[in-house]
Design a protein around this motif. Structure first.
Motif, PDB file in Angstrom:
ATOM      1  N   LEU A 386       0.834  -1.208   0.000  1.00  0.00           N
ATOM      2  CA  LEU A 386       0.000   0.000   0.000  1.00  0.00           C
ATOM      3  C   LEU A 386       0.870   1.261   0.000  1.00  0.00           C
ATOM      4  O   LEU A 386       0.596   2.218  -0.735  1.00  0.00           O
ATOM      5  N   LEU A 387       1.921   1.266   0.809  1.00  0.00           N
ATOM      6  CA  LEU A 387       2.834   2.408   0.823  1.00  0.00           C
ATOM      7  C   LEU A 387       3.570   2.527  -0.510  1.00  0.00           C
ATOM      8  O   LEU A 387       3.798   3.637  -1.019  1.00  0.00           O
ATOM      9  N   ALA A 388       3.941   1.383  -1.095  1.00  0.00           N
ATOM     10  CA  ALA A 388       4.595   1.407  -2.403  1.00  0.00           C
ATOM     11  C   ALA A 388       3.696   2.041  -3.454  1.00  0.00           C
ATOM     12  O   ALA A 388       4.145   2.865  -4.263  1.00  0.00           O
ATOM     13  N   ALA A 389       2.408   1.668  -3.458  1.00  0.00           N
ATOM     14  CA  ALA A 389       1.475   2.245  -4.430  1.00  0.00           C
ATOM     15  C   ALA A 389       1.381   3.760  -4.272  1.00  0.00           C
ATOM     16  O   ALA A 389       1.288   4.502  -5.259  1.00  0.00           O
ATOM     17  N   ALA A 390       1.414   4.233  -3.027  1.00  0.00           N
ATOM     18  CA  ALA A 390       1.346   5.674  -2.793  1.00  0.00           C
ATOM     19  C   ALA A 390       2.623   6.387  -3.246  1.00  0.00           C
ATOM     20  O   ALA A 390       2.579   7.560  -3.667  1.00  0.00           O
ATOM     21  N   LEU A 391       3.759   5.695  -3.178  1.00  0.00           N
ATOM     22  CA  LEU A 391       5.036   6.334  -3.534  1.00  0.00           C
ATOM     23  C   LEU A 391       5.294   6.376  -5.033  1.00  0.00           C
ATOM     24  O   LEU A 391       6.068   7.224  -5.503  1.00  0.00           O
ATOM     25  N   ILE A 392       4.703   5.499  -5.804  1.00  0.00           N
ATOM     26  CA  ILE A 392       5.008   5.417  -7.238  1.00  0.00           C
ATOM     27  C   ILE A 392       4.627   6.725  -7.924  1.00  0.00           C
ATOM     28  O   ILE A 392       3.464   7.129  -7.916  1.00  0.00           O
ATOM     29  N   PRO A 393       5.587   7.417  -8.541  1.00  0.00           N
ATOM     30  CA  PRO A 393       5.336   8.763  -9.095  1.00  0.00           C
ATOM     31  C   PRO A 393       4.751   8.706 -10.512  1.00  0.00           C
ATOM     32  O   PRO A 393       5.435   8.984 -11.500  1.00  0.00           O
ATOM     33  N   THR A 394       3.494   8.365 -10.629  1.00  0.00           N
ATOM     34  CA  THR A 394       2.904   8.153 -11.953  1.00  0.00           C
ATOM     35  C   THR A 394       2.934   9.408 -12.820  1.00  0.00           C
ATOM     36  O   THR A 394       3.037   9.313 -14.043  1.00  0.00           O
ATOM     37  N   ARG A 395       2.837  10.585 -12.209  1.00  0.00           N
ATOM     38  CA  ARG A 395       2.834  11.820 -13.000  1.00  0.00           C
ATOM     39  C   ARG A 395       4.203  12.123 -13.615  1.00  0.00           C
ATOM     40  O   ARG A 395       4.302  12.938 -14.530  1.00  0.00           O
ATOM     41  N   ALA A 396       5.244  11.461 -13.116  1.00  0.00           N
ATOM     42  CA  ALA A 396       6.584  11.754 -13.625  1.00  0.00           C
ATOM     43  C   ALA A 396       6.747  11.343 -15.076  1.00  0.00           C
ATOM     44  O   ALA A 396       7.619  11.864 -15.775  1.00  0.00           O
ATOM     45  N   GLU A 397       5.935  10.404 -15.573  1.00  0.00           N
ATOM     46  CA  GLU A 397       6.058   9.980 -16.964  1.00  0.00           C
ATOM     47  C   GLU A 397       5.686  11.087 -17.940  1.00  0.00           C
ATOM     48  O   GLU A 397       6.072  11.045 -19.101  1.00  0.00           O
ATOM     49  N   ASP A 398       4.938  12.091 -17.468  1.00  0.00           N
ATOM     50  CA  ASP A 398       4.576  13.205 -18.351  1.00  0.00           C
ATOM     51  C   ASP A 398       5.783  14.053 -18.712  1.00  0.00           C
ATOM     52  O   ASP A 398       5.795  14.714 -19.749  1.00  0.00           O
ATOM     53  N   THR A 399       6.816  14.056 -17.853  1.00  0.00           N
ATOM     54  CA  THR A 399       8.016  14.853 -18.110  1.00  0.00           C
ATOM     55  C   THR A 399       9.259  14.008 -18.307  1.00  0.00           C
ATOM     56  O   THR A 399      10.368  14.527 -18.346  1.00  0.00           O
ATOM     57  N   ASN A 400       9.097  12.697 -18.449  1.00  0.00           N
ATOM     58  CA  ASN A 400      10.237  11.804 -18.637  1.00  0.00           C
ATOM     59  C   ASN A 400      10.890  12.062 -19.988  1.00  0.00           C
ATOM     60  O   ASN A 400      10.225  12.023 -21.028  1.00  0.00           O
ATOM     61  N   PRO A 401      12.222  12.314 -20.044  1.00  0.00           N
ATOM     62  CA  PRO A 401      12.886  12.526 -21.335  1.00  0.00           C
ATOM     63  C   PRO A 401      12.968  11.269 -22.185  1.00  0.00           C
ATOM     64  O   PRO A 401      13.277  11.330 -23.361  1.00  0.00           O
ATOM     65  N   TYR A 402      12.721  10.094 -21.606  1.00  0.00           N
ATOM     66  CA  TYR A 402      12.730   8.832 -22.350  1.00  0.00           C
ATOM     67  C   TYR A 402      11.397   8.112 -22.122  1.00  0.00           C
ATOM     68  O   TYR A 402      11.354   7.025 -21.564  1.00  0.00           O
ATOM     69  N   PRO A 403      10.284   8.725 -22.506  1.00  0.00           N
ATOM     70  CA  PRO A 403       8.988   8.124 -22.152  1.00  0.00           C
ATOM     71  C   PRO A 403       8.712   6.870 -22.953  1.00  0.00           C
ATOM     72  O   PRO A 403       9.097   6.764 -24.116  1.00  0.00           O
TER      73      PRO A 403
END
Length: 427
Positions: A386-403
């Motif tokens: 549950l804590l892992a799911a909360a930590l996963i930065p899903t929004r970071a893929e919007d700015t990933n230079p290697y999406p």
């Protein structure tokens, strides 16, 4: 969406295979190399009976079996940095070659301390496979294929353990030396194949994101590492105590329990491939990773509630499959967010964090199970996914230079009488 171009051929002159065939050859050899490393890094437990027959206590044999993992933890980041600096081929082949030579030396020694030092050094050398083989995928495979390719690569660990289970006990029937020689030969053959068949992908020009410096200046990679480490707790809890649970709580005989768990290993390998393929289809690593983390939490909750139920065996089998499914997604996300200039070091840090948690989980959970039983112990680990799911930065893929990018949609077939599909229906 335009199709993502395939990686370019490696530097250093022409080669006999086209690039689209070469990358799958590189993946196959890289997977074989990782399998060779994992056979001795995680499979030495199958030598414990032979080592005890030679006069060692269970504690001493257990320390020898754990020695490669200790060496691996010490050098993962260094090997990753070396791969970033000099390329995957030289790092992968030299690490495996050194491991093979050290294991060959181990076959000639009889003192337990000297044998432990050899296993420690072999683990430190063989750690190169964990950084380099994943980095090869980042360079050779297009974004829409990396999830599946990394899932294939991640099956090398259970495959290596399976090789150890099938070969080491019979080879060590009279003495441990033939089994150690086999592991040495496996590493040396894999190193030769890497030299002969693997080529480093061509180094591209650095993007603006790479020129600005370390990707660790933002919290994205740290959050992925932390989430992955948290997800290791339910994975290793199930992997370590499933056999004992089936024997003690469900009254299975060990042979039958082993066959049940072997099915779980096969299912887990398929799950890693499936989640990688899924991430390629949707063009995301972190959103599927969050969903699978929540699935892990759900199956752990059910397992905790059904430890004395007739369905506990089925739930345990599902847990063995589901708990390993996010692993390849995490490695792919780390490589893509780090970029090729940093992916070796980032994968080294990823492996170090996961292996450190994996080493600590069995003794701690063993004490908890001894004190309160299986149900409460399984319930205690529910907080980790549950804590892992909360930590996963899903929004970071919007700015990933290697999406990651999904493959292009196939155009719909042209109906009879039309020269082309209507423009508003084109994908």
């Amino acid at each position: 969406m335009a199709n993502t171009p395939s990686p370019r051929p490696p530097t250093g002159g022409p080669h006999p295979c086209p690039a689209d065939r070469r990358r799958w050859l590189v993946l196959t050899v890289g997977m074989l190399a990782m399998t060779a490393g994992c056979t001795f890094q995680f499979g030495l437990a199958y030598l414990i009976p032979a080592l005890r027959a030679e006069g060692l206590s269970l504690a001493e044999a257990g320390l020898l079996a754990a020695a490669p993992n200790a060496g691996l933890l010490a050098t993962l980041i260094a090997w990753g940095a070396a791969a970033d600096r000099w390329g995957e081929r030289i790092v992968l082949s030299s690490g495996l070659g050194l491991a093979g030579i050290v294991l060959l030396t181990a076959a000639t020694v009889h003192d337990p301390i000297a044998l432990g030092v050899c296993f420690l050094l072999a683990g430190a050398a063989g750690a190169s496979v964990h950084a380099s083989s994943g980095r090869l995928i980042m360079g050779w495979f297009a974004a829409a294929e990396r999830g599946l390719a990394m899932g294939i690569r991640q099956t090398a660990q259970p495959l290596g353990v399976a090789v150890a289970a099938l070969t080491l006990p019979s080879l060590a029937a009279t003495h441990a030396t033939p089994a150690v020689v086999f592991m040495s030969a496996f590493c040396l053959v894999a190193a030769v194949l890497v030299v002969a068949l693997v080529r480093d992908p061509q180094r591209g020009t650095h993007t603006a994101a790479q020129r600005t410096g370390s990707p660790y200046r933002t919290p994205v990679l740290w959050r992925i590492h932390a989430a992955s480490a948290l997800l290791i707790v339910p994975q290793f809890t199930v992997a370590t105590f499933a056999l004992v649970f089936l024997v003690d709580a469900q009254h299975f005989d060990p042979a039958t329990a082993g066959r049940v768990l072997a099915a779980g290993q096969v299912g887990g390998a398929i799950a890693r491939l499936a989640t990688g393929w899924w991430s390629d289809r949707v063009g995301s690593r972190l959103r599927p990773m969050r969903i699978t983390a929540l699935a892990v939490a759900a199956v752990v909750a059910v397992l905790a509630a059904t430890t004395h139920s007739p369905i506990a065996v089925a739930v345990l089998l599902i847990a063995a499959i589901v708990t390993v499914s996010p692993n390849g997604l995490a490695f792919t996300a780390v490589a893509e967010h780090a970029g090729r200039a940093w992916s070796g070091r980032a994968l080294g840090i990823q492996n170090t964090a996961q292996n450190a948690v994996a080493s600590a989980t069995p003794p701690i959970l063993g004490a908890v199970i001894t004190g309160v039983g299986y149900g409460p112990a399984f319930a205690a680990i529910l907080a980790f996914p549950l804590l892992a799911a909360a930590l996963i930065p899903t929004r970071a893929e919007d700015t990933n230079p290697y999406p990651p990018t999904p493959p292009p949609a196939r155009p719909r077939p042209v109906r009879p009488g039309r020269s082309s599909p209507p423009a508003d229906r084109l994908s």
